[in-house]
Write an enzyme that holds these catalytic residues in place. Structure first.
Site, PDB file in Angstrom:
ATOM      1  CB  CYS A 111      -2.445  -0.059   5.972  1.00  0.00           C
ATOM      2  SG  CYS A 111      -3.598  -0.079   4.592  1.00  0.00           S
TER       3      CYS A 111
ATOM      4  CG  HIS B  84      -5.739  -3.282   1.840  1.00  0.00           C
ATOM      5  ND1 HIS B  84      -5.079  -2.407   1.019  1.00  0.00           N
ATOM      6  CD2 HIS B  84      -6.578  -3.990   1.046  1.00  0.00           C
ATOM      7  CE1 HIS B  84      -5.507  -2.554  -0.229  1.00  0.00           C
ATOM      8  NE2 HIS B  84      -6.427  -3.509  -0.243  1.00  0.00           N
TER       9      HIS B  84
ATOM     10  CB  CYS C 217      -0.889  -0.039   1.242  1.00  0.00           C
ATOM     11  SG  CYS C 217      -1.325   1.561   1.901  1.00  0.00           S
ATOM     12  CD  GLU C 218       0.052   5.169  -4.199  1.00  0.00           C
ATOM     13  OE1 GLU C 218       0.862   4.738  -5.030  1.00  0.00           O
ATOM     14  OE2 GLU C 218      -0.798   6.037  -4.465  1.00  0.00           O
ATOM     15  CG  HIS C 219      -2.487   5.693   0.756  1.00  0.00           C
ATOM     16  ND1 HIS C 219      -3.700   5.160   0.398  1.00  0.00           N
ATOM     17  CD2 HIS C 219      -2.171   6.595  -0.207  1.00  0.00           C
ATOM     18  CE1 HIS C 219      -4.117   5.722  -0.720  1.00  0.00           C
ATOM     19  NE2 HIS C 219      -3.207   6.585  -1.111  1.00  0.00           N
ATOM     20  CG  HIS C 220      -1.052   3.256   5.698  1.00  0.00           C
ATOM     21  ND1 HIS C 220      -2.153   3.169   4.886  1.00  0.00           N
ATOM     22  CD2 HIS C 220      -1.351   4.166   6.661  1.00  0.00           C
ATOM     23  CE1 HIS C 220      -3.098   3.981   5.337  1.00  0.00           C
ATOM     24  NE2 HIS C 220      -2.632   4.600   6.412  1.00  0.00           N
TER      25      HIS C 220
ATOM     26  CD  GLN D 221      -7.917  -4.571  -3.629  1.00  0.00           C
ATOM     27  OE1 GLN D 221      -7.637  -4.453  -2.440  1.00  0.00           O
ATOM     28  NE2 GLN D 221      -8.930  -5.299  -4.060  1.00  0.00           N
TER      29      GLN D 221
HETATM   30 ZN   LIG Z   1      -2.739   1.655   3.469  1.00  0.00          ZN
END
Ligand SMILES: [Zn+2]
Length: 182
Positions: free
Chosen positions: A143, A141, A72-75, A113
């Site tokens: 995250c 996920h 995941c590119e956010h976390h 995703q």
């Molecule tokens: Zn994430």
């Protein structure tokens, strides 16, 4: 990269010089290079001429339950699950072992995703010029799971449908039925 990882270890209150952690930056760097190797993959090399002409076959082709691991590119935490791919040939078919490798090429990067699903579907559509392409990904996920954001076992499902998979409800239903999603 190793210096950055030592910094993270210090910032979370760890001692990067203690025995168990001395080699960690080296291990993490290698792990990260592996799980993000998709950035350096070349689509033409993966396909390697495994596109065959077959004018007669226009039956749906499905590869289901392709194992998928991404980040995941956010976390910067993993998401993982299964990818199901279907297409309806229009004179071109692809060697079946190539489809999981295309999935890997896009999943071994920082992703969300929804974009991963679209990239796989668009790439197959471009390569095959098919009458239709459908991609469904179901993934968990870490995250959300580890941070208690969602119920622990919930999975996210995304889909991308092109051509007949988009236009024809019957085709889409057949695909979803064959991958066990209806
Ligand atoms: Zn994430």
């Amino acid at each position: 990269m190793q210096e950055a990882i030592r910094t993270i270890l210090k910032e979370i209150g760890e001692d990067p010089t203690r025995e168990g952690l001395v080699k960690t930056p080296d291990r993490v760097e290698r792990a990260w290079k592996f799980i993000t190797q998709g950035y350096h993959k070349d689509l033409n090399e993966i396909i390697n001429n495994a596109i065959f002409h077959d004018e007669k076959n226009n039956n749906m082709v499905i590869v289901k339950d392709i194992e998928l691991y991404s980040m995941c590119e956010h976390h910067l935490l993993p998401f993982y699950g299964r990818c199901h791919v279907g297409y309806i040939p229009n004179g071109r078919i692809i060697g079946l072992s190539k489809i999981p490798r295309i999935v890997d090429m896009f999943s071994r990067r920082l992703q969300i995703q929804e974009r991963l699903t679209t990239q796989i579907a668009q790439t197959l559509q471009e390569i095959l010029q098919a009458n239709g392409v459908g991609v469904v990904i179901e993934a968990k996920h870490l995250c959300s799971m580890m941070r208690g954001v969602e119920k622990q076992n919930s999975a996210m499902v995304t889909s991308a449908m092109y051509g007949e998979f988009h236009d024809c409800a019957e085709t889409r239903a057949e695909f979803l039925n064959l991958i066990g999603k209806s």
